[in-house]
Write a protein that holds these residues in place. Sequence first.
Motif, PDB file in Angstrom:
ATOM      1  N   PHE A   1    -106.621  57.993   3.356  1.00  0.00           N
ATOM      2  CA  PHE A   1    -106.717  58.318   4.712  1.00  0.00           C
ATOM      3  C   PHE A   1    -105.407  57.728   5.270  1.00  0.00           C
ATOM      4  O   PHE A   1    -105.046  58.802   6.326  1.00  0.00           O
ATOM      5  CB  PHE A   1    -107.868  57.512   5.399  1.00  0.00           C
ATOM      6  CG  PHE A   1    -108.021  57.593   6.769  1.00  0.00           C
ATOM      7  CD1 PHE A   1    -108.074  58.790   7.237  1.00  0.00           C
ATOM      8  CD2 PHE A   1    -108.710  56.484   7.556  1.00  0.00           C
ATOM      9  CE1 PHE A   1    -108.024  58.861   8.876  1.00  0.00           C
ATOM     10  CE2 PHE A   1    -109.192  56.554   8.664  1.00  0.00           C
ATOM     11  CZ  PHE A   1    -108.624  57.910   9.374  1.00  0.00           C
ATOM     12  N   THR A   2    -104.915  56.551   5.169  1.00  0.00           N
ATOM     13  CA  THR A   2    -103.796  56.163   5.532  1.00  0.00           C
ATOM     14  C   THR A   2    -102.540  57.326   5.593  1.00  0.00           C
ATOM     15  O   THR A   2    -101.547  57.607   6.396  1.00  0.00           O
ATOM     16  CB  THR A   2    -103.330  54.789   5.298  1.00  0.00           C
ATOM     17  OG1 THR A   2    -104.221  53.937   5.493  1.00  0.00           O
ATOM     18  CG2 THR A   2    -101.991  54.499   5.933  1.00  0.00           C
TER      19      THR A   2
ATOM     20  N   ARG B   1    -103.411  50.508  12.290  1.00  0.00           N
ATOM     21  CA  ARG B   1    -104.355  49.745  11.476  1.00  0.00           C
ATOM     22  C   ARG B   1    -105.812  50.035  12.006  1.00  0.00           C
ATOM     23  O   ARG B   1    -106.598  49.846  11.037  1.00  0.00           O
ATOM     24  CB  ARG B   1    -103.761  48.441  11.624  1.00  0.00           C
ATOM     25  CG  ARG B   1    -102.704  47.748  10.818  1.00  0.00           C
ATOM     26  CD  ARG B   1    -102.454  46.335  10.947  1.00  0.00           C
ATOM     27  NE  ARG B   1    -102.175  45.752  12.123  1.00  0.00           N
ATOM     28  CZ  ARG B   1    -101.006  45.705  13.046  1.00  0.00           C
ATOM     29  NH1 ARG B   1     -99.915  46.098  12.042  1.00  0.00           N
ATOM     30  NH2 ARG B   1    -100.927  45.094  14.092  1.00  0.00           N
TER      31      ARG B   1
ATOM     32  N   ALA C   1    -107.326  53.080  10.332  1.00  0.00           N
ATOM     33  CA  ALA C   1    -107.506  53.009   9.065  1.00  0.00           C
ATOM     34  C   ALA C   1    -108.646  52.406   8.495  1.00  0.00           C
ATOM     35  O   ALA C   1    -109.234  52.668   7.507  1.00  0.00           O
ATOM     36  CB  ALA C   1    -106.352  52.486   8.265  1.00  0.00           C
ATOM     37  N   LYS C   2    -109.418  51.688   9.573  1.00  0.00           N
ATOM     38  CA  LYS C   2    -110.481  50.955   9.457  1.00  0.00           C
ATOM     39  C   LYS C   2    -111.801  51.899   9.609  1.00  0.00           C
ATOM     40  O   LYS C   2    -113.001  51.374   9.114  1.00  0.00           O
ATOM     41  CB  LYS C   2    -110.778  49.684  10.172  1.00  0.00           C
ATOM     42  CG  LYS C   2    -109.767  48.592   9.913  1.00  0.00           C
ATOM     43  CD  LYS C   2    -109.770  47.444  10.736  1.00  0.00           C
ATOM     44  CE  LYS C   2    -108.795  46.317  10.495  1.00  0.00           C
ATOM     45  NZ  LYS C   2    -108.799  45.098  11.447  1.00  0.00           N
TER      46      LYS C   2
ATOM     47  N   SER D   1    -110.627  57.099   0.735  1.00  0.00           N
ATOM     48  CA  SER D   1    -110.199  55.829   0.410  1.00  0.00           C
ATOM     49  C   SER D   1    -109.224  55.522   1.515  1.00  0.00           C
ATOM     50  O   SER D   1    -108.457  56.260   2.312  1.00  0.00           O
ATOM     51  CB  SER D   1    -109.498  55.603  -1.023  1.00  0.00           C
ATOM     52  OG  SER D   1    -108.306  56.355  -0.980  1.00  0.00           O
ATOM     53  N   GLU D   2    -109.269  54.160   1.945  1.00  0.00           N
ATOM     54  CA  GLU D   2    -108.145  53.694   3.020  1.00  0.00           C
ATOM     55  C   GLU D   2    -106.772  54.353   2.634  1.00  0.00           C
ATOM     56  O   GLU D   2    -106.051  54.515   3.611  1.00  0.00           O
ATOM     57  CB  GLU D   2    -108.384  52.235   3.078  1.00  0.00           C
ATOM     58  CG  GLU D   2    -107.491  51.900   4.111  1.00  0.00           C
ATOM     59  CD  GLU D   2    -107.588  50.415   4.591  1.00  0.00           C
ATOM     60  OE1 GLU D   2    -106.814  49.728   5.421  1.00  0.00           O
ATOM     61  OE2 GLU D   2    -108.898  49.688   4.231  1.00  0.00           O
ATOM     62  N   ARG D   3    -106.570  54.261   1.451  1.00  0.00           N
ATOM     63  CA  ARG D   3    -105.014  54.537   1.035  1.00  0.00           C
ATOM     64  C   ARG D   3    -104.756  55.964   1.164  1.00  0.00           C
ATOM     65  O   ARG D   3    -103.722  56.440   1.877  1.00  0.00           O
ATOM     66  CB  ARG D   3    -104.772  54.412  -0.274  1.00  0.00           C
ATOM     67  CG  ARG D   3    -103.344  54.797  -1.051  1.00  0.00           C
ATOM     68  CD  ARG D   3    -103.312  54.449  -2.450  1.00  0.00           C
ATOM     69  NE  ARG D   3    -102.106  54.625  -2.889  1.00  0.00           N
ATOM     70  CZ  ARG D   3    -101.564  54.476  -4.135  1.00  0.00           C
ATOM     71  NH1 ARG D   3    -102.268  54.192  -4.967  1.00  0.00           N
ATOM     72  NH2 ARG D   3    -100.515  55.054  -4.580  1.00  0.00           N
TER      73      ARG D   3
END
Length: 231
Positions: free
Chosen positions: A173-174, A198, A201-202, A169-171
Motif C-alpha cells: 500500500f505504501t 504514515r 498507511a494505517k 499489505s502495508e508495504r
Amino acid sequence: VDLCRREAVAFVSEGLAKDDVGFASIVLASLFYLCAGTLGLTAISSACIASDGKGLLLFGVPRSGKTTSCYLARRQGYEFHADQSVFFEVEDGTLKGWGDFWPAAFHAEASAFIPELAGAGREFVHRAASYLCMEKSSSLSGVASSVVPVGCLFLERGTADPPKLIPLSERDFTRMLDLSVPFQDDSGSKEAHQSVRRALAKLPAFRIQYNSEPSTLTSFFRSMLSTHRVV
C-alpha cells in the motif's frame, strides 16, 4: 515570479483563457497543486466519496471507473468529495482530506453509464483526449468541508466477474501511495508530508477486481463507509 513579493505572472493561450472548464481543470488546478505545500497540504491523486464526514479514497489508472462510480454513488446519497485529488493535513492528530474544487472530468464513453452526461456535460479536450465535465455536487452553497478517510480501494476494471477484494499489505500500500503523489517537488514541510503518509498507511486498503460496470462498486463503497470493514 517575484519570490520576495510572492507574486507571479503567467501566460496562457486566448482559447484556454476563454474556456472556463479547461482553465479551471488545467491552469487553476495546476496552480493549486503547486501551492498546496505552502498551505500545509499534501496532495494525493485519488477520487473520494464521503458520508457523515467519513471518506473512502479511490485509486486507479485512467478509465478504471473512479469518476463514474463516484457519480453513481452520489445518486444513492453519498457526497462526491473529490474526482482527481485529495489534499490532506493532520490536525490535532486527525488526518483530514479536502476535495478538489474543479469540475469532475468524465471520459466521453462514460455517457453509456450516465446518460445525462451527453446533454448536461460540458466538452473539454486535453492532450487529444475528450472529456465531459460536470460539477461534483448539485448544491450551490459553495461551502467546503473536510472528511476523515476510513479506507482505500484500488480499482482494477475488467479483471474479474464476480468482483474480488484483495487486501493490501502495508508495504504494498505504501509503495502504491508513493506513486500517487502528483508533483514530486520540495514544496511544503517534509515533516507534514511524512505525517500524512504514515496516517494513510494505517488505513485498511484493498485492490478490487471487477467487471466493466462501475455500478458494481457501490455495494463495496457502502460496506466500507458504514462499518470500516468489508461485509
